[in-house]
Scaffold this motif. Structure first.
Motif: not given
Lengths: 286, 432
Positions: A155-184
């Motif tokens: 529930h934290r606002q995204i500007s309050q996250l560190s760079g690494g945490q922001q990257q992990r949020v992006f990864l989690a968003r991709a995981l939510a897509q539940d894809a067979k192929l990931y392009l990063m």
């Protein structure tokens, strides 16, 4: 032999043949791809077939067209010539099989939204028009945050996250897509050591569950350690293949030209990695 | 209150409130997409549309004028989007070009209309700076209908517009038609601008979009809350502006609305928690005060360590001498220590309390362990490490220092040979 059995046999053969064909269908096939911004070509005549179920790095010097290749695969830029197929079909047909992690700098992190909300965006395709995310969707998004070790910061606002945490949020968003192929696009850029390890673990887990991950990667020193397969790009395709055979000093030299400092470092890391591996193999052999 | 208002004043009130709410809603998205000036360009682009509609129909009836403004605004918007997409001209220049070209045409047409026999009575010049008093019931009906359409679309496509504003490339990768959504959102922006033309005018309309949104952003970190708050601020400014102009003669409604929302913005910029400038300054001041106090505390501790006498008070002039500080600055540094019971003042001297000694010891410990780290791990020469340690001693946490100490193999002395104090000493025992 009763007819039914023959029919069965024939059906099975057909199934096997199909399975074999599927196994041979590359995750991504790029044919004769040329992309230009205005009159300036960025990618020339790229032919590629990337296998399924591997961790694949795209490497090359700045301006080599690495991000452009990803965007062309995703249909975000229109090629001058050539086509791309995902698991033997056009991207439009396979869109739901593909997850995308853009460069972290591509968005404004001061946007008024929470980590959970960003991850939920990965589900917008499933949720459909005119609907709000339901409790079920929110739970899925929370699970994805859990997988990248970020559930407590949901529930934290995204500007309050560190760079690494922001990257992990992006990864989690991709995981939510539940894809067979990931392009990063540079998932390891500008993250701390902890996040780098967490991301690597996650990528390996994806690969071990049969997913294919294609990542633009900048750090030549870690290519051999992190990835199975490598694409070397410098506007044209220089080489692509398994890391063990393709990621060689000679091919690196051809990709990067005379940029020696990068090369020496990478070659050193490579040699180190190789000697470690051979030492390990010898140890196992005894 | 409303019952006491004249018919015109009531129309103005309704129109201004409606416009404020709509502008606030759409403005939130424009602000977040960094397209504040797009609204300005659309307003200017609408002017020739209004004039042409008047010339064609020969009368000033709301529907044709709205339609003319809408079409011209749309044309301007599409020209901007197309210019950015198909040429090398960047968005800010494209906005500037479309704004000035359309506005120029608009002014030419306006001047021509004014010179026509019936032109003086057309009242079209009111579109420049707006005149809410000219609103008639029919205008309000058109405004309300268009407003309802806008709100409906925002509600229907809320999550897609959110994604469009945050990460359009990702939206495209999901298969959402981002370009069409962008056109739709721009279209809604044009509608709102056209709705506001008569009330606020071409020149100031951009303020009704941006000001409430910028103010609302200060108070919340959620898009939904921001949109609602922005609409509320816009509506409130509309109410305040129209009431003010109704009670004070010759006060123009549009500019007053803009002034009211600007006041809300200024207050928000200064006072909003976490994003407000004043709070940020206050926090900075508190940190500066803490650092000043800690520096004095460390000096007091070092003096005690050097002379091995902890109870001897250090005189004011002596401290001023070793710290190179004026009496006033020294008093400022001492204030936080005295307030927290870390030091005592006796006559013209300062003395560490037991608490102060323990706290000072931890500071010195952080400083010296960091120096060891810099000189050993980063191989900096010992005369290069002090300045960096001066900064780090105020920010390192206890846990980090202990980890560092362990990683360095529990060093006994810093690079200058001074002893590194142990982890934490019970203040009760050291006071003996």
């Amino acid at each position: 032999m009763p007819i039914s059995q023959i029919v069965n046999l024939a059906a099975r053969e057909e199934e096997e043949a199909q399975a074999q064909a599927e196994a041979q269908t590359p995750a991504i096939e790029v044919h004769d791809l040329t992309v230009a911004y205005r009159t300036q070509p960025v990618l020339w005549d790229v032919d590629l077939a990337l296998p399924e179920g591997k961790l694949i790095a795209i490497v090359g010097p700045n301006g080599a067209g690495k991000s452009t290749l990803l965007k062309a695969i995703l249909g975000l830029v229109t090629p001058v010539t050539g086509w791309v197929q995902i698991f033997g079909e056009t991207y439009a047909k396979r869109r739901s099989w593909v997850g995308y992690v853009p460069q972290r700098e591509s968005v404004d992190w001061d946007f008024p939204t929470s980590a959970l909300d960003v991850v939920t965006m990965g589900l917008y395709g499933q949720i459909g028009w005119f609907r709000r995310p339901s409790k079920h969707h929110r739970e899925t998004a929370l699970d994805c945050l859990e997988k990248v070790g970020m559930r407590d910061l949901a529930h934290r606002q995204i500007s309050q996250l560190s760079g690494g945490q922001q990257q992990r949020v992006f990864l989690a968003r991709a995981l939510a897509q539940d894809a067979k192929l990931y392009l990063m696009d540079e998932p390891f850029a500008g993250v701390d050591a902890t996040t780098e390890r967490a991301i690597l673990t996650l990528l390996k887990e994806l690969r071990n569950t049969g997913r294919t991950v294609v990542a633009v990667h900048h750090d030549l020193q870690t290519v051999a350690e992190y990835f199975d397969y490598v694409v070397l790009l410098n506007m044209r395709l220089v080489a692509s293949g398994p890391v063990s055979t393709t990621f060689t000093a000679d091919i690196l030299q051809r990709t990067y030209g005379g940029r020696l400092t990068v090369l020496t470092q990478a070659t050193e890391a490579l040699l180190q990695q190789r000697s470690l591996e051979s030492a390990r193999e010898e140890g196992e052999g005894e | 209150m409303i019952l006491e208002l004249s018919f015109t004043a009531r129309n103005v009130l309704i129109g201004a409130t409606l416009l404020g709410a709509l502008g606030g809603t759409l403005g939130s998205f424009a602000l977040l997409r960094r397209q504040s000036l797009l609204g300005d360009a659309l307003a200017h682009a609408a002017l020739p549309g209004v004039c042409l509609a008047y010339l064609v129909t020969g009368a000033k009836s709301p529907l044709p004028l709205f339609t003319g403004a809408l079409l011209a605004g749309l044309l301007g918007a599409m020209l901007i989007l197309a210019t950015v997409r198909w040429s090398r001209i960047k968005e800010d220049s494209a906005i500037g070009i479309v704004l000035s070209v359309f506005f120029g045409i608009g002014i030419v047409l306006l001047t021509y209309i004014q010179k026509l026999p019936a032109g003086n009575q057309s009242g079209l010049d009111k579109f420049l700076f707006g005149q809410a008093a000219t609103l008639v019931t029919e205008d309000l009906q058109v405004m309300a209908a268009l407003g309802a359409v806008v709100v409906l679309f925002i509600a229907l496509f809320y999550k897609e517009f959110k994604l469009l504003s945050f990460d359009p490339a990702f939206g495209s990768s999901l298969g959402l038609p981002m370009r069409r959504l962008e056109i739709l959102l721009t279209l809604l922006l044009v509608v709102v601008v056209v709705v506001g033309l008569q009330t606020v005018g071409v020149v100031l309309i951009v303020a009704t979009l941006i000001t409430p949104a910028a103010a609302a952003r200060q108070w919340t970190d959620r898009l939904g809350a921001m949109v609602l708050l922005s609409a509320a601020i816009g509506a409130a400014a509309g109410v305040a502006g129209s009431l003010a102009s109704a009670s004070v003669p010759k006060l123009p409604t549009g500019p007053v609305i803009v002034l009211v929302s600007s006041c809300v913005l200024i207050v928000s910029l200064l006072l909003a928690p976490s994003r407000g400038i004043l709070w940020a300054r206050l926090r900075e001041k508190q940190v500066a005060e803490r650092i000043r106090g800690e520096n004095l505390l460390k000096d007091l501790y070092l003096q005690g360590e050097r002379t091995e006498s902890w109870d001897k008070p250090l005189t004011w002039p002596y401290l001023m001498g070793i710290r190179g500080q004026s009496s006033r600055d020294l008093a400022r540094s001492a204030r936080p220590l005295l307030g927290r019971g870390l030091a005592e003042r006796t006559d013209d001297a300062l003395r560490l309390t037991a608490d102060g000694r323990a706290k000072g010891q931890q500071l010195v410990r952080k400083h010296r362990i960091w120096e060891v780290y810099l000189s050993r791990r980063l191989e900096l020469p010992s005369d290069h490490v002090h300045r960096d340690a001066e900064a780090m001693e105020h920010t390192l946490s206890e846990a980090a220092v202990s980890d560092l100490e362990q990683a360095l193999g529990f060093p006994k002395v810093d690079p200058h040979g001074s002893p590194i104090p142990p982890r934490r000493v019970d203040p009760l025992r050291t006071s003996a």
